[in-house]
Structure formats: structure tokens, C-alpha cells
Design a protein around this motif. Sequence first.
Motif, PDB file in Angstrom:
ATOM      1  N   LEU C  83       0.871  -1.331  -0.098  1.00  0.00           N
ATOM      2  CA  LEU C  83       0.079  -0.010  -0.124  1.00  0.00           C
ATOM      3  C   LEU C  83       0.900   1.255   0.021  1.00  0.00           C
ATOM      4  N   PHE C  84       1.872   1.120   0.876  1.00  0.00           N
ATOM      5  CA  PHE C  84       2.836   2.344   1.022  1.00  0.00           C
ATOM      6  C   PHE C  84       3.444   2.633  -0.490  1.00  0.00           C
ATOM      7  N   LEU C  85       3.863   1.629  -1.187  1.00  0.00           N
ATOM      8  CA  LEU C  85       4.669   1.774  -2.206  1.00  0.00           C
ATOM      9  C   LEU C  85       3.649   2.214  -3.497  1.00  0.00           C
ATOM     10  N   ALA C  86       2.407   1.698  -3.523  1.00  0.00           N
ATOM     11  CA  ALA C  86       1.155   1.931  -4.304  1.00  0.00           C
ATOM     12  C   ALA C  86       0.934   3.384  -4.082  1.00  0.00           C
ATOM     13  N   THR C  87       0.827   3.886  -2.887  1.00  0.00           N
ATOM     14  CA  THR C  87       0.500   5.351  -2.600  1.00  0.00           C
ATOM     15  C   THR C  87       1.470   6.531  -2.885  1.00  0.00           C
ATOM     16  N   GLY C  88       2.527   6.173  -3.354  1.00  0.00           N
ATOM     17  CA  GLY C  88       3.569   7.246  -3.644  1.00  0.00           C
ATOM     18  C   GLY C  88       4.908   6.682  -3.079  1.00  0.00           C
ATOM     19  N   GLY C  89       5.238   5.756  -2.134  1.00  0.00           N
ATOM     20  CA  GLY C  89       6.427   5.131  -1.640  1.00  0.00           C
ATOM     21  C   GLY C  89       7.022   6.224  -0.866  1.00  0.00           C
ATOM     22  N   THR C  90       6.159   7.081  -0.448  1.00  0.00           N
ATOM     23  CA  THR C  90       6.997   8.139   0.690  1.00  0.00           C
ATOM     24  C   THR C  90       5.971   8.736   1.612  1.00  0.00           C
ATOM     25  N   LEU C  91       6.262   8.975   2.816  1.00  0.00           N
ATOM     26  CA  LEU C  91       5.284   9.444   3.700  1.00  0.00           C
ATOM     27  C   LEU C  91       4.789  10.906   3.319  1.00  0.00           C
ATOM     28  N   ALA C  92       5.790  11.682   2.647  1.00  0.00           N
ATOM     29  CA  ALA C  92       5.814  12.940   2.086  1.00  0.00           C
ATOM     30  C   ALA C  92       4.547  12.997   1.156  1.00  0.00           C
ATOM     31  N   VAL C  93       4.500  12.089   0.377  1.00  0.00           N
ATOM     32  CA  VAL C  93       3.277  12.300  -0.929  1.00  0.00           C
ATOM     33  C   VAL C  93       2.125  11.871  -0.200  1.00  0.00           C
ATOM     34  N   GLY C  94       1.840  10.301  -0.382  1.00  0.00           N
ATOM     35  CA  GLY C  94       0.414   9.890   0.018  1.00  0.00           C
ATOM     36  C   GLY C  94       0.489   8.475   0.642  1.00  0.00           C
ATOM     37  N   GLY C  95       1.790   8.250   1.130  1.00  0.00           N
ATOM     38  CA  GLY C  95       2.212   6.923   1.845  1.00  0.00           C
ATOM     39  C   GLY C  95       1.431   6.885   3.201  1.00  0.00           C
ATOM     40  N   TRP C  96       1.026   8.043   4.018  1.00  0.00           N
ATOM     41  CA  TRP C  96       0.649   8.004   5.218  1.00  0.00           C
ATOM     42  C   TRP C  96      -0.709   7.350   5.306  1.00  0.00           C
ATOM     43  N   VAL C  97      -1.565   7.485   4.099  1.00  0.00           N
ATOM     44  CA  VAL C  97      -2.718   6.837   4.056  1.00  0.00           C
ATOM     45  C   VAL C  97      -2.755   5.361   4.392  1.00  0.00           C
ATOM     46  N   ALA C  98      -1.613   4.491   4.075  1.00  0.00           N
ATOM     47  CA  ALA C  98      -1.399   3.364   4.315  1.00  0.00           C
ATOM     48  C   ALA C  98      -1.529   2.835   5.644  1.00  0.00           C
ATOM     49  N   MET C  99      -1.397   3.783   6.637  1.00  0.00           N
ATOM     50  CA  MET C  99      -1.225   3.559   7.969  1.00  0.00           C
ATOM     51  C   MET C  99      -2.670   3.408   8.805  1.00  0.00           C
ATOM     52  N   PRO C 100      -3.511   4.153   8.402  1.00  0.00           N
ATOM     53  CA  PRO C 100      -4.898   3.955   8.844  1.00  0.00           C
ATOM     54  C   PRO C 100      -5.402   2.893   8.352  1.00  0.00           C
ATOM     55  N   LEU C 101      -5.206   2.611   6.991  1.00  0.00           N
ATOM     56  CA  LEU C 101      -6.003   1.612   6.182  1.00  0.00           C
ATOM     57  C   LEU C 101      -5.423   0.058   6.728  1.00  0.00           C
ATOM     58  N   ILE C 102      -4.200   0.019   7.245  1.00  0.00           N
ATOM     59  CA  ILE C 102      -3.514  -0.970   7.621  1.00  0.00           C
ATOM     60  C   ILE C 102      -3.947  -1.361   9.001  1.00  0.00           C
ATOM     61  N   LEU C 103      -4.317  -0.150   9.933  1.00  0.00           N
ATOM     62  CA  LEU C 103      -4.989  -0.465  11.206  1.00  0.00           C
ATOM     63  C   LEU C 103      -6.309  -1.145  10.972  1.00  0.00           C
ATOM     64  N   LEU C 104      -7.120  -0.490   9.958  1.00  0.00           N
ATOM     65  CA  LEU C 104      -8.439  -1.072   9.864  1.00  0.00           C
ATOM     66  C   LEU C 104      -8.404  -2.465   9.292  1.00  0.00           C
ATOM     67  N   LEU C 105      -7.512  -3.047   8.488  1.00  0.00           N
ATOM     68  CA  LEU C 105      -7.298  -4.333   7.960  1.00  0.00           C
ATOM     69  C   LEU C 105      -6.806  -5.104   9.264  1.00  0.00           C
ATOM     70  N   GLY C 106      -6.008  -4.590  10.348  1.00  0.00           N
ATOM     71  CA  GLY C 106      -5.704  -5.398  11.541  1.00  0.00           C
ATOM     72  C   GLY C 106      -7.228  -5.653  12.211  1.00  0.00           C
ATOM     73  N   ALA C 107      -7.962  -4.671  12.441  1.00  0.00           N
ATOM     74  CA  ALA C 107      -9.220  -4.934  12.843  1.00  0.00           C
ATOM     75  C   ALA C 107      -9.958  -5.713  12.504  1.00  0.00           C
ATOM     76  N   ALA C 108     -10.292  -5.748  11.081  1.00  0.00           N
ATOM     77  CA  ALA C 108     -10.947  -6.606  10.271  1.00  0.00           C
ATOM     78  C   ALA C 108     -10.390  -8.051  10.476  1.00  0.00           C
ATOM     79  N   ILE C 109      -9.362  -8.312  10.536  1.00  0.00           N
ATOM     80  CA  ILE C 109      -8.877  -9.691  10.810  1.00  0.00           C
ATOM     81  C   ILE C 109      -9.190 -10.153  12.080  1.00  0.00           C
ATOM     82  N   GLY C 110      -9.170  -9.369  13.048  1.00  0.00           N
ATOM     83  CA  GLY C 110      -9.479  -9.662  14.323  1.00  0.00           C
ATOM     84  C   GLY C 110     -11.045  -9.913  14.453  1.00  0.00           C
ATOM     85  N   PHE C 111     -11.693  -8.985  13.586  1.00  0.00           N
ATOM     86  CA  PHE C 111     -12.971  -9.166  13.619  1.00  0.00           C
ATOM     87  C   PHE C 111     -13.813 -10.586  13.241  1.00  0.00           C
TER      88      PHE C 111
END
Lengths: 313, 501, 321
Positions: C83-111
Motif C-alpha cells: 500500500l505504501f509503495l502504491a500510494t507514492g512510496g513516501t510519507l511525504a506524498v500519500g504513503g501515510w494513507v497506508a497507516m490507517p488503512l492497515i490498522l483497519l485491516l488489522g481490526a478486520a482480521i480480528g473481527f
Amino acid sequence: MDLQRLKPHLPWITLIVLVAFVGMTDSNFLKPANLLELAGDIVPLFIMALGLTFAIYIGGIDLSAQSMANMITVVASVYLASLGLWVAVVCVGLGFALGLLSGYVTTKLFVPSFISTLAVGGVCFSVAQWLSGNRALNMDAEQRNALFGWMIGRTGIIPNELFIAAGLLALCLFIERRTVLGRALKAVGAGELAAAASGLNVTRYKMLAFAISGALAAVAGLLFSVKLSGGAPTIANGFLLPAIVAVLVGGTPLTGGVGGVLNTAIGTLIVAVIRASMLYFGVQATQQQMVFGLVLIAAIALTIDRSKLRTVK
Amino acid sequence: MYALKAVDKKFPGVHALKAVDFEIRRGEIVGLVGENGAGKSTLMKVIYGAYQPDGGAITIDGKAVRFQNPRQAMEKGIGMVFQEQSLIPNLTVMENIYLGYEAQFVRLGVINWKAMAAAAKMQLAKVKLDIDPATVTSALSFAQRQLVELAKVLTLEERVDGDLVILLDEPTSVLAEDEVKMLFAIVRELTKRASFIFVSHRMDEVMKLSDRIYVMKDGAVVDVVPQGGATVEEIQHKMVGRNVDREYYREQRQKPFDASKVLLELDGISLPGRISDISLKLHAGEVLCLVGTEGSGREAILRTIYGMRTPVSGALKIKGQAVGAFNPQGAVAAGVGYVPRERKIEGIVAGMNVFENMTLSQMGRYSRAGVLNVAAEKALARDWIGKLSIKAHSELADCGNLSGGNQQKVVLSKWRSGGSDIMLLDHPTRGLDIGAKEDVYEMIRDMSDDGVGVILVADTLEEAIGLSHSIIVLKDGAIQQRFDCQPGAKPSLFDLLHYMI
Amino acid sequence: MNRYLTRENAIRWAPLMVLIGLVILFTAINPAFFSQRNFARITVAAAPALMVAIGVTFIIVMGSIDLSMEGTVGLTAVLFCFLFLATGGTLAVGGWVAMPLILLLGAAIGFVNGLVHVKLRIPSFMASLAIGFVGTGAAVLVTGGDIVKIDDDTFRALLTWRIAGFPLMVYVVGGFVLLAWFIQSHTTLGRNFYAVGGGEELAHASGLNVRRVRIMGFVLAGMFYAVAGILQVAKLGQAESVSGANFMFISITSVVVGGVALWGGIGGVWNTVVGVLIVNVINNGMVVIGLPDFLQDGVLGLLVIVAVVLSTDRRSISFVK
């Protein structure tokens, strides 16, 4: 026929359905030679699962089994030359003693078996690394064949390992059904407090259960090292979880007291068939583990007998 | 206002409630009495929503209701104060009071502890309990916990608009006299707002507090008695189905014991925090009753004799032999048998069949070199199934599926068949129906005839008085008084109560 | 006797005492152990494991167990990289989006984990073990067995940027520990974990929706595993399907060593912090004092037993399985 009556029989029904299902897709699967081959391959796993059954039967768990088998492959490889056939006795004795140690730590020091067996497993790993110098070892092929060759040969089309497995299964079944030890373990698993209030020496029987588990893990390790003609501290990695799963799928729940070694035999076969079937269905190597996990959930959901579980934790 | 019509409840093998009619009016206190196993607890569970009836109807103000779980019942104003401790010990008092209803104190996902503490304080004031609501529950005394339970149920007052029905299950069993008085005062005061269903073994209390009394027997309501409509004896007669007399406890079979033969001798046994300086003797053929309230040390004495606890001081002699190492194996070998109070947890192993349970304490006798002689085990089990007329389809029946009385017979035959001649019986008749109780009484007399010494912790005081040769009254872990109980010269209930509390 | 020197207090503080004892022991053998640099090393090593351990603490407090962490950490780490690479590969561009998405994914697996456990009524041990298999399997599937690398400097600042000598990720972990503590002691959900662990049937009788609490516990745990997955990537700069390896045993051992009871209702976040530190101090200390490699697993095992023995209240348990 109502479902409750069917429940205890679900493990072997599942097995037959699975075998039939795979057989329908590829008739080669059902050839006796293939089935025997398949069964022969999983004997070390089965023996380990057999031992684990005792630990799980009393409501505990033995996470040292894999490290134990690892260590035994090293011990067997190192001492085969000097001890000859006696190495087998040393191996099984060592497994029994270390299992007893797990049992002691669990029952006398009140450390949950989850932790105690893991710690003993760490000790085994250290011993294995030390003895092997962290290298893969080889047995002397001639000596191996002379002393232990019978273990891995064939009688007709039947792999000899299957006789070993059948022998151990019969022995364990005898212990479980016909001896004071087996009865005591059942009582401990089904109602530890009642067993204690009946004057059973619960501590001793629990320690013995772990010791048997250790001894059988050692047998599994020995067989494995003979098979591979060598040993290494990580050679049997990947055995533990399938072995636990085999016990659970067979119908011995982690709460203990129900199920038994015969269930484990069926559980091991279910695991083996699921694995083998992935080859027949052309499941790619990268997908296999995921499919295995999914099938596992289905198998456990079908086979466990919830009426014997008081609360599902 | 609240009514049950022809409510039926069946369990495998038991018809627990047979077409029960039950009604409670606004502001009323209704007593519910019956022997153990008469169906009281099943009826209560139906009322507070833990069980769903198989037949019949539940109505509130004429409207039919059906509860899937206790919470739905609570939302209709039905609350339960439990007999067994039902507070979660690792939570604080206020958390227990508002368990499941924390939402009112939550703002933006955060619990306002101060608000909860203040609200809890208010609830505690209703029961006149002055403790810090942030105290961890396990630190409270039993009496305090009982009051907290009542306070917890009283939160319904704020939460529900309609009428309240509050069930009190044996609320006085762990309370001292003044605490009982205070509780009754509180309950009477609360009838302005709620109706009460009061369940107790203490007949005098039920008669004092209740406006009407429902009498249950064998899963059916046999009578409804208005206040002052019957004497204690008459109600007991209805409960048991005939007079509770000397015959019920087999008093005519009570013979003098052999005072020359001492089986068991305790000398100054102490366990810190449980019992102190206990000295007693048990003779062959004697039934010795330990009497006291919950936590008075009765169970600790039995467990010490059985070797499950090691005393810090004092000496125990079994048949003249001083006991050195305290463990159950030694006790069993010396001929001690133990029938624990928690029959389903410690008495029988559910999941094992009758013969497996019977030989559990004596496998050594039925095995050679560790190999069991299963045929002999089965023969033994068949023999005792016949002797005690245990109702099981065969010796292969799972003990977990037997009725309470038959389970108890299995436990007793486990020890009797092994030749135990010192029997420790902890509430042996708990939860049994009348017939099974009488069987147990019969067995106790049989044991006495065979020269077995019995230490009994009875389910009720009447039972203790009826069965025993001697009674020892305990309080706070110490012996208060000893009574001789010769037939015809037995102490009264009040003689014992005087020393208990 | 001093009122602070009670049995309860002794038991409560035993794990911390063990930790301090270990620090003193290792320092005595090699003073270099007691240095800010070494502490930074210990905390970095402990960071992802601590997140996993905190996640599983909630489950253990409920009296259940969760063994899905290895799969969840592996899958979240791998997918984070993609996700990080797909959204720009750096925090500066759009990579930060990956963080909340991955937290949601973790929650989904737990669910899903919670659903399988509660709805299919499979004991959590087996349900979570199988879900863990599926997680690892999924990670293998998406990577094809390859390693995925991230070399974005801004993201790696988690490891490289130091404040007062400790890398940024240590502070991030500290923040999540505070969050976990807050959930544990100031939210209904957190308190309900204790109610379920202290007496499931009683909690049910009080009108608590035990099934919902259980599922929510697994959701929360899944989220913390996802944090561990992200931190694991930050620490190593790469992810693969086995990124979560060893977390299962280390985390559960740590939780127990810290004094959280496996039968539920006792202990909490702070116990787990101490437990994770104990295990990591032992690991690090053995290296610092120059213990041979091959001995380390055995010694760790033995020390863990000692730590558990010292920190469990043996009087409160009738038997152990």
C-alpha cells in the motif's frame, strides 16, 4: 438420526468424505500404493501427535515436542557410532526425562504447561545447538542401515513405518483403555478436582502424561533422523502445529478428558489428506497454507463436540 | 400484576416444573418455600429470564411476555439477588453495581468514574451500606456483598418505569441477626416501589416477612398460604408431603455408638484464617455433626482430615496412627472417604461412567501391575447398582447424565465398596429430592450399624439434629459448644442457633 | 508488619522487582549493560513485540487466548509495504494513507477471528490458530514468497530519528501503551474485559453482551497487531510473509511473566510492559555478558520459569494446566 448422536463419529466421517472427494477428482489417489505411501510419510508426525494427545487429554499442552524431536535427531546422529542400538534407549529415556521435567515444573511450580514446555523446548534447542555445533549432521549410512534400516524398509508394499505406528497406537490405546494410568488420566482430564478428591495422586499422573509426550516426541525424532539419515537443530521445524492440529481435528479438545489416541490417528490422517489433496486440486504452493488454514477452520467447526465444552473460551 | 400461568419446564430426565401458577401483586412480599429439589430455583430462573419455559405463559399486567435472557427481564423490572455470590470478585463495587449499564456514565467513550462513584454511593445508601464504591469486591465480607447485590438490583428503580419485582434468594443465609433485621426493614420500606419474592430455608423468617407463601413440592405448587394461615409445622408438612418427624430422619434406627473405639482424633488442629484449636473425637458407629454458618470452618475441618490441607499446628490421629504427611492418598489408604459438597465438580467425574467412577479411589484393588481388570470393575458396579437401587441404564451410563440422587449414590458406593470406615459427608443431601434424601439417611444409618464413623455437615439444622449422635457448633473457626443428641433428648434449633451467631 | 509490606503488594510488584533484579544482575556482570545506548537497543527490539503483547493482553484478561498474531503481523506488514509503495512510496506524498488503512485491516482480521470463535463456537485457541494460518498463507500469496522493501527516509525516521537518544518508534509505542491503558481503565469495553475474565456467566447474568465484548476484544487485538506490523517494517525496512515469526511465543510468554493470569481477570497493560521488558532484558543481557549463542534459548527458558514462579500468586490457584 439426530446430530448429537452423530457428533462423536464426525472425525472419521469427515476423513472418509475427504478421501472419497479427492478420489473422485483423481482416481490415482485411491490406489493402495498411493494411500500407503501417503500414510507412511506422516508417521513421524503421527507419533508426535500421539504423544501430544496425552498432554492435551489432561487439559495441558506440550509445546516442547518439536524441539525435543530436533534435539533427538542430533543426539541420534552424534551417538549412533559409539552407542549402536543403545542410542534408541538413550533417546527415548532422554525424552521421558525431559517430559517429566516439564511435568514437574507445571504441577509442582504451578507454571502453566504452555510456558513450562516452551521453556523445556528452549533447553532442548540449546542442547541440540551445542551438540551439533549448529551444523547439519549425517549418520554413517552403513551403520544406520544395519541397525535401524528395518524402520524405513518395506514389507511387500507396506512401509515398515506403518507397523511402528500401528504398534505404538496399539500400545497407547492399551494404556488409555486398560491401565490405571489411562483411567487416571481420563479422570484428571474430565474432572481434575474430583480425581483429587477421590485420593488420586493427580500430580504424579500429570507428570507421567508429559513424560509420555516427551518420550513419543523422542521416538518421532529418532524415526525422522533415521529416515533422513542425519540430524540438525531445526530439522523437524514445522511439525508442532500440524501435530497439535491433528489432535484437535481428531476430536480431543484442549479442555481435555474427551477423545483419545484413536481420534488422533484419524486426525493425523485428515491433516495428511488435506495436505495431499492440495496437490491433486492443483493448489499452488503459495496458496497452500491459506487453504490449509481455511479447511482447518471448517474441519474443527465440524468435528469438535461442543456438548462436552462447558464454556467456549 | 406479574403472573405465571401453567408454566412447564422439562430437562432431560427431570420434569422440573409442572404447570405452575404463580402471581404477585403490587407491593406484595411473596414467600417461596420448598425442599431442595422441589423446583424453587428452576421457577426463579424462569421468572428472571435465565430459563425459557417449555409451556404456559408469563404475563405482566395481563400482557404476555417472553424473556430470552436475564437482561430482557431486567428491562421489564425483574431483578434477582443471588444466593451464591454473583458479584465479579476482581471488579470494584461500583463496577459490579453498574455492570452492563455503564453507558449512562460514558461521555465521548470515557467512563466518568466520579459520576459512577457518586451514583453507586446513592445506591449503597438505599441499603445503608457505607463503603467506598471503589473498593475491590473480593475485599468485602459476605454480608457486605449481599447488600451490594441488593443495591445492584435496586438500580432498576431508576432505570425502569413500570413495577419492579425483586427476587431474594436465601438473602439471610450469611447474615447476622441484626443484619437480617435491617434487611427486612429495608425490604418493607421498599414495598412502596417494588414487589418481592422471598426464598429462604429459615421458615420463621419467611412467615414473618411474607404476605403470602407459595409452597412447592416435586416441581408443583402444592399450596398458597396467606400470612398467619398456617403454622411452621403445617407448612413443613406440605413441603415434605407428610410430617417431618423422627421417622423421616430414621431416628428409630439410631443406636448408641461404641465409645471405646476411637476412629479419629483431632487435637488442637489450626489452619490460620480458617479454623483454630479444633479438638474432637469420632467413634465407631457415631454420626458427628458439624454445625455453623457458611465459613465457620466446617469444610476446612473435613478437608484437613482428608489431607487436602495441612494444619500448621495440632495433631491428627486416624485409628491411633498419627498422620505425618497430609495428603488424600494417605487418608484414603487409612480408610477415610470424602463426599464433597460440590457433587458435580468434586464428587463425580462427568464424562466417566458408573464403574469408572466407583473404582476411581480404589483402582489398585482392581488392577495387577497397572493393568485394570475391567470385568471385575463392572461386576462391582452392577453389584452396587443393585444394592442401592441406583437408577442408571447400566454400569456404562455416563455419571454426568444421572440425577443428583443417583450421582450421590455412586459417590457413596465408591467409598463403601472400598471399605472406608471413616466417612466425611459434606452436604450429602444438597439438591436431592425427598426420596433420594431418605435413601441417603437410610445409608447413613446403615453405615453406623456397620461401625462406620461419620462426620456430617448437614444441609439444614433439622437434618443435623435428626441424624446425629453428637453435634459440635462452630463459629469463626472455633468450637463453641458440644451437644449430645440421644433420641428423645435432642437439642432444639434455637439451642444451636444461639451458639452459631 | 508494615502495611505496605502485605502479601498482595508483594505479588503485585514481584514482576517489577524481577525486572530490576535482572538489570542489576546484568550490570554487575558487564557495566556496559547499563547504558543509554543499550537501553535504546532493548526498547527498539521490544517495540513491535510489546504491541503484539498488549493486543493479546486484552484477550488473556478475558480468559481466552489469541494465537493469530504471527499471521496478522505478517499480512499487515506485507500489505502495508504494498500500500505504501502504491500510494507514492513516501510519507511525504500519500504513503501515510497506508497507516490507517492497515490498522483497519488489522481490526478486520480480528473481527473475523472473533466471529469464527464466537459464532461458530470454536475455542479461541483453535480459531485463532487457524486464522493465523490463513493470515500467513495470505501473506505468502500476495508476496509470492518475496521480500518487499521500503526505503523512504521519512518513514524510516521512526527508527533513525532520535529524541534524547531513543528512536521515534519508542515514543510511538509509548503513546500506544498509554492508549491501551486508557482503554483498559477508562472505557466500558476495557472494564468489560475484566468482567468477562472474572466471571463470564455472572457477567452474562448481569445483562452484559459477552459475545459482543469477546468479538470487540479480538478487533482491538488485531489493531495492535497491525501497529506491530507497521513497526516491524519501520525497524527492518522490509516485510515478508514470515515478518511475524516468533511473536506468538514471545508475546504470550511476556504477558504471563508480567503477571497476567492465563485464566483471566487479573493483570493488565502495565504487567505486560514489565513482562516484555523482562524477556527483552534477558535476551539482550545474555548477548551483552557474552553468553554463547547456543545457550541462549535454554537460559531464556529457565529464566522465564523462574520469573513466572516468582510472580504468580500460588495461593489463589487450585491447579494449573
